[in-house]
Design an enzyme around this catalytic site. Structure first.
Site, mmCIF file in Angstrom:
data_model
loop_
_atom_site.group_PDB
_atom_site.id
_atom_site.type_symbol
_atom_site.label_atom_id
_atom_site.label_comp_id
_atom_site.label_asym_id
_atom_site.label_seq_id
_atom_site.Cartn_x
_atom_site.Cartn_y
_atom_site.Cartn_z
ATOM 1 C CG ASP A 45 -18.699 19.420 44.336
ATOM 2 O OD1 ASP A 45 -19.623 19.840 45.042
ATOM 3 O OD2 ASP A 45 -18.800 18.423 43.574
ATOM 4 C CG ASN A 77 -21.101 15.646 42.171
ATOM 5 O OD1 ASN A 77 -20.418 16.322 42.960
ATOM 6 N ND2 ASN A 77 -21.190 14.342 42.244
ATOM 7 C CG ASP A 118 -20.331 15.285 46.014
ATOM 8 O OD1 ASP A 118 -20.067 14.115 45.678
ATOM 9 O OD2 ASP A 118 -19.537 16.247 45.847
ATOM 10 C CG ASP A 168 -16.356 16.170 41.130
ATOM 11 O OD1 ASP A 168 -17.379 16.446 41.765
ATOM 12 O OD2 ASP A 168 -15.927 16.872 40.184
ATOM 13 C CG ASP A 222 -0.075 9.428 45.692
ATOM 14 O OD1 ASP A 222 -0.279 10.558 46.177
ATOM 15 O OD2 ASP A 222 0.807 8.646 46.126
ATOM 16 C CG ASP A 242 2.100 6.935 50.399
ATOM 17 O OD1 ASP A 242 2.088 8.161 50.602
ATOM 18 O OD2 ASP A 242 1.740 6.095 51.243
ATOM 19 C CD GLU A 276 5.601 10.561 51.482
ATOM 20 O OE1 GLU A 276 5.211 9.385 51.493
ATOM 21 O OE2 GLU A 276 5.138 11.421 52.245
ATOM 22 C CG HIS A 326 -1.327 15.216 50.653
ATOM 23 N ND1 HIS A 326 -0.200 15.009 49.860
ATOM 24 C CD2 HIS A 326 -1.504 14.079 51.341
ATOM 25 C CE1 HIS A 326 0.251 13.782 50.063
ATOM 26 N NE2 HIS A 326 -0.519 13.196 50.956
ATOM 27 C CG ASP A 327 1.260 14.200 54.023
ATOM 28 O OD1 ASP A 327 2.069 13.460 53.424
ATOM 29 O OD2 ASP A 327 0.055 13.928 54.187
HETATM 30 O O1 TEU Z 1 2.978 10.322 54.115
HETATM 31 C C1 TEU Z 1 4.107 9.716 54.727
HETATM 32 C C2 TEU Z 1 4.370 10.355 56.040
HETATM 33 O O2 TEU Z 1 5.365 10.134 56.674
HETATM 34 C C3 TEU Z 1 3.292 11.188 56.606
HETATM 35 O O3 TEU Z 1 3.010 10.612 57.831
HETATM 36 C C4 TEU Z 1 3.765 12.626 56.704
HETATM 37 O O4 TEU Z 1 5.115 12.736 56.507
HETATM 38 C C5 TEU Z 1 3.466 13.132 58.082
HETATM 39 O O5 TEU Z 1 2.116 12.937 58.263
HETATM 40 C C6 TEU Z 1 3.811 14.618 58.223
HETATM 41 O O6 TEU Z 1 3.344 15.005 59.501
HETATM 42 C C7 TEU Z 1 2.371 9.524 53.098
HETATM 43 C C8 TEU Z 1 1.177 10.311 52.567
HETATM 44 O O7 TEU Z 1 1.657 11.520 51.958
HETATM 45 C C9 TEU Z 1 0.268 10.620 53.736
HETATM 46 O O8 TEU Z 1 -0.812 11.462 53.340
HETATM 47 C C10 TEU Z 1 -0.260 9.295 54.249
HETATM 48 O O9 TEU Z 1 -1.040 9.531 55.422
HETATM 49 C C11 TEU Z 1 0.877 8.321 54.598
HETATM 50 O O10 TEU Z 1 1.930 8.288 53.648
HETATM 51 C C12 TEU Z 1 0.329 6.904 54.650
HETATM 52 O O11 TEU Z 1 -0.041 6.523 53.347
HETATM 53 CA CA CA Z 2 -18.288 16.182 43.824
#
Ligand code: TEU
Ligand code: CA
Length: 558
Positions: free
Chosen positions: A22, A24, A26, A30, A99, A200, A256, A330-331
């Site tokens: 971050d 700024n 908040d 960013d 993305d 995605d 993906e 991130h998943d």
């Molecule tokens: O994820 C696709 C997906 O199948 C996700 O549901 C993930 O595999 C699952 O949550 C694992 O438990 C993509 C993105 O990476 C995810 O962040 C998004 O929520 C999803 O598509 C919808 O755009």
């Molecule tokens: Ca920020």
């Protein structure tokens, strides 16, 4: 190195902007925050940055619900901030991957707002609408974040399809006008100079084969088969996308593709088919769950199965397609807590072992922010700390079923997507130097939280181990071009494999246990390439033996 395409020896660093840095105050990461950390990325030696969505979005799914593809969400800054970041990264020889979320939009996208107005609205069939039957949804498909895949729209007395939340209506790729809109948007970003796309759930964009057209559906000829990914049309549209857009630019693409099989993955990444460069497959991400159950039903990782699975993909794609190699995104939960050992005593060694295992394989490596410092899971024990829609929906569903809180929290601690979304701890100052405000999500509550600053200072850190591995992958053709052979397949503590390239042969041994293990070893395999115990290289008791210390990873060359 031969004339291998640059992306085959590259490492792509994924940034989840909200949690990176971050600038700024908040509490939300960013774009200027990322710009301020480019020297950290440059030192690591990464080649490309993949930015999770930074576009205008109501953030129901943290940006994977886009309401304007060609604007920057004000939380992340302005388009000028993006242009600055892009220029700064490029001047540091770091490319940028965006993305591309085009299986669905946000329900706040103007296309969807228009589509909801009337059945004859020009945007109506940018999305997928069907009549219900006797007050029920058109099919029994369930959505990824719980509930039905269909939501009823009273104004037009029809349901619209959403494989994810009801705020993420699926786009109708059958519609050539929609496809041209997507291709035009892609050109907007490519003309700005971006160098690639992560696509995605791109294998879910075709519903034709499982739902039939509107007319066929109305005539009862709709197939309503299970909503399965990888339908034939996906390949047709990716080929069209390649022909109309991608082939006109110097770009790298990764799809993906949840639930993709090996044979389908071969189609997506086969260079002769002009579709994608590679895909993210998820088979190794499904091994630590009870067979046939959901990700929330956790099971011990069977190492032998992980070895078999990763080896299968190494052998099958060699020479025919291309692997992406990842442990985190991130998943997914943090790998050092998930497949490794994040106890303070072992966390650093274990994180290096996991890196070593993957970076000695063939494929393009994807490194998720925080993985390079061995960042562990979140360990949130209060449901109010969780933010992710998938986790919150899961908690509410299980609560309604009367499941005790601590049992639900245990599943969330293991598998919640928030595990990968805690802010990056930069240093030991207030709020770990991530923000001067209140972070949008709490930091991991693990007792032994590493910081980027400590990692950069300590030459034996996880960060510097990744830096050495990333460099090795660029310098040594055996890693990008050598053949792969699994060794000791039955051993459930050691993951060992060899790579061969012309006369050269490398042998990797990784001990995934807390025990010290001695195994037979041919005496000629003595020249050490890299090991996670640093220079304290183990002197072996006897020539034809190798003793591996707890969580030791080591590669020799012959
Ligand atoms: O994820 C696709 C997906 O199948 C996700 O549901 C993930 O595999 C699952 O949550 C694992 O438990 C993509 C993105 O990476 C995810 O962040 C998004 O929520 C999803 O598509 C919808 O755009
Ligand atoms: Ca920020």
């Amino acid at each position: 190195m031969g004339n291998l395409e640059w992306w085959k020896t590259a490492t792509v660093y994924q940034i989840y902007p909200k949690s990176f840095k971050d600038s700024n105050g908040d509490g939300i990461g960013d774009l200027p925050g990322i710009t301020s950390r480019i020297s950290y990325l440059k030192e690591l030696g990464i080649d490309m940055v993949w930015l999770s969505p930074i576009y205008e979005s109501p953030n129901v799914d943290n940006g994977y619900d886009i309401s304007d593809y060609e604007s920057i969400h004000p939380d992340y800054g302005t388009m000028a901030d993006f242009d600055d970041l892009l220029a700064e990264l490029h001047s540091n020889q770091i490319k940028v991957m965006m993305d591309l979320v085009v299986n669905h939009t946000s329900d706040e996208h103007h296309w969807f707002r228009e589509a909801c107005k009337a059945k004859d609205n020009p945007y109506r069939d940018y999305y997928i609408w069907r009549k219900g039957t006797n007050g029920q949804p058109p099919t029994d498909w369930s959505a990824s974040f719980g509930g039905s895949s269909w939501t009823y729209d009273r104004t037009t007395d029809e349901y619209y399809l959403h494989q994810f939340s009801k705020s993420q209506p699926d786009l109708n790729w059958e519609n050539p006008k929609l496809r041209q809109e997507i291709y035009q948007m892609m050109r907007f970003w490519l003309e700005k100079g971006v160098d690639g796309f992560r696509m995605d759930v791109i294998n879910q964009i075709s519903k034709k084969e499982v739902l039939g057209s509107y007319q066929e559906f109305e005539l009862g000829q709709g197939w309503y088969k299970a909503l399965k990914p990888d339908q034939a049309s996906v390949h047709v549209w990716l080929n069209e996308m390649n022909r109309e857009v991608l082939s006109h630019y110097d770009v790298v693409t990764v799809g993906e593709t949840p639930k993709v099989t090996l044979e389908e993955a071969l189609k997506y990444s086969n260079p002769l088919r002009s579709e994608l460069h590679m895909v993210f497959q998820f088979e190794h991400m499904r091994l630590d769950r009870v067979k046939g159950k959901s990700k929330w039903d956790i099971a011990e990782l069977p190492l032998v199965e992980l070895k078999e699975n990763l080896s299968k993909w190494q052998k099958a794609l060699a020479g025919k397609g291309w692997n992406s190699l990842y442990w985190n995104n991130h998943d997914q939960p943090r790998i050092v807590s998930r497949f490794g050992n994040d106890e303070p005593k072992w966390r650093t060694l274990s994180a290096k072992l996991l890196a070593h295992t993957l970076y000695m394989m063939q494929g393009t490596t994807f490194l998720f922010q925080g993985e390079e410092i061995g960042l562990p899971n979140a360990y949130f024990d209060d449901i109010f700390d969780y933010n992710d829609i998938e986790s919150v929906n899961y908690y509410q569903l299980k609560k309604q079923e009367g499941i005790p809180d601590q049992q639900i929290i245990r599943s969330l601690q293991a598998q919640s997507r928030d595990n990968g979304r805690t802010p990056v701890p930069w240093n030991n100052s207030h709020n770990f130097g991530f923000t001067t405000g209140k972070p949008w999500l709490p930091f991991s509550k693990h007792s032994d939280l590493p910081t980027a600053e400590d990692n950069v200072k300590d030459l034996e850190s996880v960060y510097h181990y990744y830096r050495k591995l990333i460099r090795l992958r660029k310098e040594q053709a055996i890693l990008s071009e050598g053949t792969y052979t699994l060794q000791l397949p039955e051993n459930n503590q050691i993951f060992a494999f060899s790579r061969k390239y012309n006369e050269e042969e490398w042998f990797t041994y990784t001990n995934w246990s807390e025990e010290t293990i001695t195994i037979p070893m041919q005496p000629e395999r003595r020249q050490r390439v890299i090991g996670n115990y640093g220079e304290a290289f183990y002197t072996n008791s006897r020539e034809e033996e190798l003793t591996l210390r707890p969580y030791e990873a080591i590669t020799f060359r012959k």
